[in-house]
Scaffold this active site. Structure first.
Site, PDB file in Angstrom:
ATOM      1  N   THR A   1     -14.277  60.683  22.723  1.00 38.92           N
ATOM      2  CA  THR A   1     -14.960  59.538  23.349  1.00 38.92           C
ATOM      3  C   THR A   1     -13.926  58.668  24.067  1.00 38.92           C
ATOM      4  O   THR A   1     -14.235  57.544  24.459  1.00 38.92           O
ATOM      5  CB  THR A   1     -15.654  58.662  22.285  1.00 38.92           C
ATOM      6  OG1 THR A   1     -14.693  58.322  21.294  1.00 38.92           O
ATOM      7  CG2 THR A   1     -16.842  59.353  21.656  1.00 38.92           C
TER       8      THR A   1
ATOM      9  N   ASP B   1     -17.591  62.739  25.584  1.00 36.33           N
ATOM     10  CA  ASP B   1     -18.241  61.696  26.385  1.00 36.33           C
ATOM     11  C   ASP B   1     -17.487  61.521  27.704  1.00 36.33           C
ATOM     12  O   ASP B   1     -17.876  60.714  28.535  1.00 36.33           O
ATOM     13  CB  ASP B   1     -18.198  60.390  25.575  1.00 36.33           C
ATOM     14  CG  ASP B   1     -19.166  59.338  26.090  1.00 36.33           C
ATOM     15  OD1 ASP B   1     -20.299  59.709  26.437  1.00 36.33           O
ATOM     16  OD2 ASP B   1     -18.800  58.143  26.133  1.00 36.33           O
TER      17      ASP B   1
ATOM     18  N   ARG C   1     -10.462  59.512  26.512  1.00 36.58           N
ATOM     19  CA  ARG C   1     -10.174  59.820  27.915  1.00 36.58           C
ATOM     20  C   ARG C   1     -10.001  61.328  28.060  1.00 36.58           C
ATOM     21  O   ARG C   1      -9.413  61.992  27.197  1.00 36.58           O
ATOM     22  CB  ARG C   1      -8.882  59.124  28.370  1.00 36.58           C
ATOM     23  CG  ARG C   1      -9.044  57.628  28.645  1.00 36.58           C
ATOM     24  CD  ARG C   1      -9.936  57.355  29.846  1.00 36.58           C
ATOM     25  NE  ARG C   1     -10.082  55.956  30.191  1.00 36.58           N
ATOM     26  CZ  ARG C   1     -11.032  55.142  29.728  1.00 36.58           C
ATOM     27  NH1 ARG C   1     -11.931  55.600  28.879  1.00 36.58           N
ATOM     28  NH2 ARG C   1     -11.110  53.895  30.111  1.00 36.58           N
TER      29      ARG C   1
ATOM     30  N   GLU D   1     -14.490  62.721  36.267  1.00 33.50           N
ATOM     31  CA  GLU D   1     -15.865  62.276  36.002  1.00 33.50           C
ATOM     32  C   GLU D   1     -16.321  61.163  36.948  1.00 33.50           C
ATOM     33  O   GLU D   1     -17.513  60.957  37.130  1.00 33.50           O
ATOM     34  CB  GLU D   1     -15.993  61.786  34.555  1.00 33.50           C
ATOM     35  CG  GLU D   1     -15.164  60.519  34.291  1.00 33.50           C
ATOM     36  CD  GLU D   1     -15.196  60.073  32.834  1.00 33.50           C
ATOM     37  OE1 GLU D   1     -15.135  60.939  31.940  1.00 33.50           O
ATOM     38  OE2 GLU D   1     -15.266  58.853  32.608  1.00 33.50           O
TER      39      GLU D   1
ATOM     40  N   ILE E   1     -10.399  50.798  17.603  1.00 38.27           N
ATOM     41  CA  ILE E   1     -11.554  51.716  17.536  1.00 38.27           C
ATOM     42  C   ILE E   1     -11.335  52.753  16.426  1.00 38.27           C
ATOM     43  O   ILE E   1     -12.235  53.004  15.612  1.00 38.27           O
ATOM     44  CB  ILE E   1     -11.814  52.399  18.895  1.00 38.27           C
ATOM     45  CG1 ILE E   1     -12.189  51.336  19.942  1.00 38.27           C
ATOM     46  CG2 ILE E   1     -12.929  53.434  18.770  1.00 38.27           C
ATOM     47  CD1 ILE E   1     -12.347  51.856  21.359  1.00 38.27           C
TER      48      ILE E   1
ATOM     49  N   HIS F   1     -20.077  59.414  29.577  1.00 32.68           N
ATOM     50  CA  HIS F   1     -19.237  58.243  29.267  1.00 32.68           C
ATOM     51  C   HIS F   1     -20.096  57.004  28.927  1.00 32.68           C
ATOM     52  O   HIS F   1     -20.044  55.983  29.632  1.00 32.68           O
ATOM     53  CB  HIS F   1     -18.290  57.950  30.439  1.00 32.68           C
ATOM     54  CG  HIS F   1     -17.020  57.286  30.000  1.00 32.68           C
ATOM     55  ND1 HIS F   1     -15.834  57.452  30.637  1.00 32.68           N
ATOM     56  CD2 HIS F   1     -16.770  56.438  28.976  1.00 32.68           C
ATOM     57  CE1 HIS F   1     -14.898  56.739  30.026  1.00 32.68           C
ATOM     58  NE2 HIS F   1     -15.451  56.110  29.008  1.00 32.68           N
TER      59      HIS F   1
ATOM     60  N   ALA G   1     -20.279  55.786  25.563  1.00 33.44           N
ATOM     61  CA  ALA G   1     -19.975  55.258  24.219  1.00 33.44           C
ATOM     62  C   ALA G   1     -19.937  53.731  24.198  1.00 33.44           C
ATOM     63  O   ALA G   1     -20.340  53.103  23.232  1.00 33.44           O
ATOM     64  CB  ALA G   1     -18.658  55.832  23.718  1.00 33.44           C
TER      65      ALA G   1
HETATM   66  C1  COI Z   1     -13.484  51.539  28.734  1.00 34.19           C
HETATM   67  O1  COI Z   1     -13.844  50.379  28.555  1.00 34.19           O
HETATM   68  O2  COI Z   1     -12.283  51.847  28.797  1.00 34.19           O
HETATM   69  C2  COI Z   1     -14.490  52.594  28.842  1.00 34.19           C
HETATM   70  O3  COI Z   1     -14.179  53.714  28.620  1.00 34.19           O
HETATM   71  C3  COI Z   1     -15.856  52.200  29.334  1.00 34.19           C
HETATM   72  C4  COI Z   1     -15.957  52.286  30.813  1.00 34.19           C
HETATM   73  C5  COI Z   1     -16.245  53.663  31.254  1.00 34.19           C
HETATM   74  C6  COI Z   1     -17.054  51.413  31.364  1.00 34.19           C
END
Ligand code: COI
Length: 341
Positions: free
Chosen positions: A244, A270, A246, A275, A169, A307, A309
């Site tokens: 975006t 995000d 953790r 959360e 990413i 959350h 993204a």
């Molecule tokens: C992940 O895939 O690690 C994400 O952060 C997305 C999830 C919240 C569905």
């Protein structure tokens, strides 16, 4: 032995993988049905999140498929007790799974990868929204206040963007930033040669002190934060933080203080601590029981989103499909690129 009998012997020996999926949204159902059928799996699902009160739903299934619900050791034990052998999370991050408890129960675990475009595009969008003060601009336009004062923004061209974490990413973010003609600094414990011509690796403290925009692209961490009070003190007063990844990467109390004391100019996040009890639920009629979320949301220079993204057509399909492929790899003893344990 007759031909028919032979076939039925083979059929009996064919392992039917039984998967119970939790927290399934309406838009995921068609992919579970389609790929489950394609892979010859028996799939059942619920929109409920996994908890001690609904472990029994997965009785008779070898595998559970989950998203970001925080698992306790006790919950893992409960699934192990009803015969679940594999926990698959259809997410990239797996910091919500207690790996020691999964190991102790001799279970396997897998996660997924999906298109990096969704998160990379979104991180760039948040940078631009913050730099152009879009939160305030939209509110003012909605109220038919069309004045300009206070909304003058900054462009990405010429700004220094610090990318923390240069996995898939982070790299996708760096590739996009090329087009904006930003100066790019990068930090990672394991630098990658493939971005040498696009970004300059520097120590984290240098990145923090020199960047106008800091964007985080790392997995969650246990105990301590990567960005806390000391880091905020070293940031430029004009800088913005994008998260975006953790919530555990950032000390959010320190972030609120840094925004209040104008140590930094803004933030777009995000993800927030705790959360999982609020995001993806309809809380329109509730008082939100998350002070960090509420406090940040009240600030004109902080964008807080639930959350999202990852949430694109492409990624949603990939998440379901790859989670089932990961399960198939586990039961067929194939090399599993998504293996956790
Ligand atoms: C992940 O895939 O690690 C994400 O952060 C997305 C999830 C919240 C569905």
């Amino acid at each position: 032995m007759g031909f028919r009998h032979l076939i039925s012997c083979f059929e009996k020996r064919r392992i039917i993988v039984r998967v119970f999926a939790y927290s399934v949204r309406k838009d995921e159902e068609e992919f579970f049905l389609h790929y489950g059928k394609e892979l010859g799996m028996e799939i059942a699902m619920t929109s409920e999140t996994p908890g001690l009160d609904n472990v029994d739903l997965a009785k008779g299934f070898d595998t559970i498929n989950v998203i970001t619900t925080l698992f306790s050791d006790e919950l893992v034990d409960a699934f192990a007790n009803i015969g679940v052998r594999f926990i698959e999370t259809r997410t990239v991050g797996f910091d919500h799974l207690p790996l020691d408890a999964i190991r102790r129960n001799k279970m396997g675990a897998g996660h997924v990868t999906y298109s990096t475009d969704s998160v990379a595009d979104y991180a760039i969008m948040l940078m631009m929204m913050s730099l152009r003060k879009i939160k305030t601009a939209v509110k003012r336009a909605d109220a038919q206040d069309f004045t300009l004062m206070g909304l003058r923004g900054r462009g990405l061209k010429g700004l220094t963007v610090g990318v923390v974490g240069t996995g898939n990413i982070g790299k996708a973010v760096i590739r996009r930033l090329q087009g904006f003609e930003s100066r790019i600094l990068a930090y990672d414990l394991y630098p990658s040669k493939s971005i040498d011509t696009m970004a300059t690796y520097v120590p984290l403290q240098t990145l923090i002190a020199e960047s106008d925009v800091i964007t985080l692209h790392l997995p969650g961490i246990d105990g301590g934060h990567l960005i806390g009070a000391k880091e905020f003190q070293n940031m430029k007063p004009t800088s913005i933080l994008i998260n975006t990844a953790r919530a555990s990467l950032v000390d959010y109390e320190a972030l609120i203080k840094a925004l209040e004391e104008k140590q930094i100019a803004g933030a777009a996040v995000d993800v927030v601590p705790d959360e999982s009890s609020i995001f993806y639920f309809d809380h329109r009629f509730d008082v939100i029981d998350n002070r960090i979320y509420s406090h940040l949301k009240s600030m004109p220079n902080a964008i807080v989103l639930p959350h999202l993204a990852f949430y694109t057509d492409h990624a949603v399909e990939d998440m379901v499909k790859n989670s089932l492929l990961s399960i198939q790899n586990f039961y067929s003893n194939n090399e599993n690129p998504w293996k956790i344990l």
